[in-house]
Scaffold this motif. Structure first.
Motif, mmCIF file in Angstrom:
data_model
loop_
_atom_site.group_PDB
_atom_site.id
_atom_site.type_symbol
_atom_site.label_atom_id
_atom_site.label_comp_id
_atom_site.label_asym_id
_atom_site.label_seq_id
_atom_site.Cartn_x
_atom_site.Cartn_y
_atom_site.Cartn_z
ATOM 1 N N ARG A 145 2.685 13.241 -5.889
ATOM 2 C CA ARG A 145 1.752 12.124 -5.977
ATOM 3 C C ARG A 145 0.831 12.124 -4.766
ATOM 4 N N PRO A 193 -1.723 9.763 -3.236
ATOM 5 C CA PRO A 193 -2.310 8.429 -3.342
ATOM 6 C C PRO A 193 -3.704 8.398 -2.751
ATOM 7 N N ALA A 248 -2.447 0.502 0.471
ATOM 8 C CA ALA A 248 -2.034 -0.344 -0.649
ATOM 9 C C ALA A 248 -2.394 -1.780 -0.327
ATOM 10 N N MET A 268 4.657 0.690 -4.104
ATOM 11 C CA MET A 268 3.493 1.408 -3.581
ATOM 12 C C MET A 268 3.802 2.042 -2.224
ATOM 13 N N ARG A 290 1.833 4.963 -0.709
ATOM 14 C CA ARG A 290 0.451 4.734 -0.289
ATOM 15 C C ARG A 290 0.351 4.466 1.213
ATOM 16 N N SER A 337 -8.873 2.075 -6.470
ATOM 17 C CA SER A 337 -8.265 1.364 -7.591
ATOM 18 C C SER A 337 -7.950 -0.077 -7.222
ATOM 19 N N SER A 357 -3.348 -2.799 -5.838
ATOM 20 C CA SER A 357 -3.869 -1.452 -6.039
ATOM 21 C C SER A 357 -3.319 -0.838 -7.322
ATOM 22 N N GLU A 358 -2.104 -1.242 -7.726
ATOM 23 C CA GLU A 358 -1.455 -0.678 -8.900
ATOM 24 C C GLU A 358 -0.800 -1.783 -9.725
ATOM 25 N N GLU A 359 -0.740 -1.574 -11.015
ATOM 26 C CA GLU A 359 -0.101 -2.539 -11.906
ATOM 27 C C GLU A 359 1.371 -2.710 -11.560
#
Length: 362
Positions: A8, A10, A14, A38, A41, A315, A329-331
Motif C-alpha cells: 500500500r 498512501p 491522514a 489509517m 498514512r 482523497s 481521508s478514507e471511508e
C-alpha cells in the motif's frame, strides 16, 4: 520482489473529523480510534487532535496550550503573560506515559483573559491582542511555543502515531461537539512536537493532507500583516490565511474557500452565478491562492469546513448519521466512528463542505 497491489502506497497523512449539529458532546476517543485503520498514512512523526466545547467551565477564557523546553522558560513566559492577562488557572496538561511517546517537553495550559485597560490603551480588540501575543511568544521566547489559543477548545499534539497520541493525552477524559484529527507523514519538513498538526490561531484549527507549493508566496504575503511562520512546516500558513480572510477581512467561509482554492479563470469565465464575486476575490487576493495537493479540515467555534484543492489531488470522503457529520481521508475511518454511516460521498475539488452546529447548541 514486491509487485503492484501487494504494497500500500498512501498519499501521505491522514485526516478525520466529526461534528454534532445538535451540539451533543462526544469523547475525544471517538476520533482517536478513527485513526487506527489509517495507520499506514502516518510514519510516527506527528499526530494530533482539536476538540471544541471541551472546556465549558472556562468557556469565557482563552485556553492557551503551550510547550516549554524547561522550567525556567515556563517561568519567564508566565511572567510575560501576567503582564498582559489575568491568569485564572495554570496547570500541567494531564498525560499518561506511553513507550511510543518520547522526548516530551513540559506541556502546560493557561486559562486567561486580557486586561481590559491594556486593550483600551493599545486600541485593540481582544482577538487581535491574543493573536499578536501568540506570534510574539512563538517568535521571541526561545523554547516556548503556543500551540492552541482559542476559547472553549484545545489542541493536543505530539511526535507519534495519532492513536498513541490520543492515549497519551487521555482524550477519553474530554468531551466536545466537534473533533478533528491528523496523522502526519512529513515529506520535506521536520517531525517535531510543534510541527505536528493541528495548527491553530485563536479558535481556528487546521489539519492538512498534502503539500503547499505556493508556501513562500503565501508566507511572504501574510508576513506583511504581522503573521510569523515559526513552526517549520507549510501547513501553519493555512491557519493564518484563514484567520486573515475570515476574522480580519470579514469574508464568509465560502468566500475564503474561493480564495485559497480559487476556480481557474476559464471556469470563472463560464460561470453565470457569482461570476463577479469570483473575479473580485481572485483579483483581490492572488497571493493567497494555495497551489499543490491538499485536503484540509478547518475547525472553528460552532462548525467545521472541509476543502479539497481545485484538482482534488488528495482523497477526502464525507458521511452522515443522524445529527453527526463525519469527514476523513478514507471511508474506513468513518466506519470506525459510525459503522452505520450513510450518504458516503466525495466532495468535488475546490467545493467546501461547511457544517455548523445549531445556533445556541454549544
Amino acid at each position: 520482489m514486491e509487485i503492484e497491489g501487494q504494497v500500500r502506497i498512501p498519499s501521505g497523512c491522514a485526516i478525520a473529523a466529526v461534528i454534532s449539529k445538535e451540539g451533543r458532546r462526544m469523547p475525544g476517543s471517538i476520533v482517536s480510534e478513527a485513526m487506527r485503520p489509517m495507520h499506514e498514512r502516518s510514519n510516527g512523526l506527528g499526530g494530533g487532535f482539536a476538540g471544541y466545547g471541551i472546556y465549558p467551565a472556562y468557556r469565557e477564557f482563552y485556553a492557551m496550550h503551550m510547550f516549554f523546553d524547561c522550567r525556567d522558560t515556563r517561568k519567564s513566559c508566565e511572567a510575560f503573560l501576567k503582564e498582559r492577562f489575568e491568569l485564572v488557572q495554570s496547570e500541567l496538561i494531564p498525560t499518561r506515559k506511553m513507550p511510543s511517546i518520547t522526548g516530551e517537553p513540559i506541556i502546560w495550559r493557561y486559562f486567561l483573559s486580557p486586561f481590559p485597560s491594556l486593550l483600551r490603551s493599545l486600541q485593540l480588540d481582544e482577538k487581535e491582542f491574543v493573536a499578536r501575543t501568540v506570534m510574539k511568544i512563538n517568535a521571541e521566547i526561545k523554547g516556548a511555543f503556543v500551540f492552541s489559543s482559542g476559547k472553549n477548545m484545545g489542541v493536543f499534539k505530539a511526535v507519534g502515531y495519532p492513536e498513541d497520541v490520543g492515549e497519551f493525552y487521555r482524550l477519553e477524559d474530554y468531551a466536545g461537539y466537534a473533533w478533528s484529527a491528523h496523522g502526519r507523514y512529513p515529506t520535506n519538513t521536520p517531525g517535531w512536537w510543534g510541527g505536528a498538526h493541528p495548527f491553530t490561531l485563536l479558535d481556528w484549527s487546521v489539519v492538512h493532507n498534502g503539500e503547499i507549493s505556493s508556501y513562500d508566496a503565501n508566507r511572504r504575503y501574510m508576513e506583511m500583516f504581522g503573521y510569523q511562520c515559526t513552526l517549520q512546516t507549510d501547513t501553519e500558513v493555512i491557519t493564518y490565511i484563514m484567520d486573515y480572510l475570515l476574522r480580519v477581512q470579514g469574508l464568509s467561509l465560502a468566500e475564503a474557500a474561493s480564495v485559497v482554492a480559487a476556480p481557474f479563470w476559464s471556469t470563472i469565465e463560464s460561470k453565470t452565478e457569482h461570476r463577479e464575486k469570483h473575479i473580485y476575490l481572485r483579483s483581490m487576493f492572488p497571493s493567497l491562492l494555495i497551489t499543490g495537493p491538499f485536503s484540509i479540515v478547518l475547525g472553528f467555534t460552532g462548525g467545521l469546513m472541509a476543502l479539497n484543492d481545485r484538482l482534488k489531488l488528495r482523497s477526502m470522503v464525507v458521511g452522515e448519521k443522524d445529527d453527526r457529520v463525519f469527514i476523513a481521508s478514507e471511508e474506513a475511518a468513518i466506519r470506525m466512528m459510525e459503522p452505520e454511516a450513510e450518504h458516503i460521498w466525495a466532495p468535488a475539488g475546490g467545493e467546501p463542505v461547511i457544517v455548523r452546529v445549531k445556533e445556541g447548541a454549544y
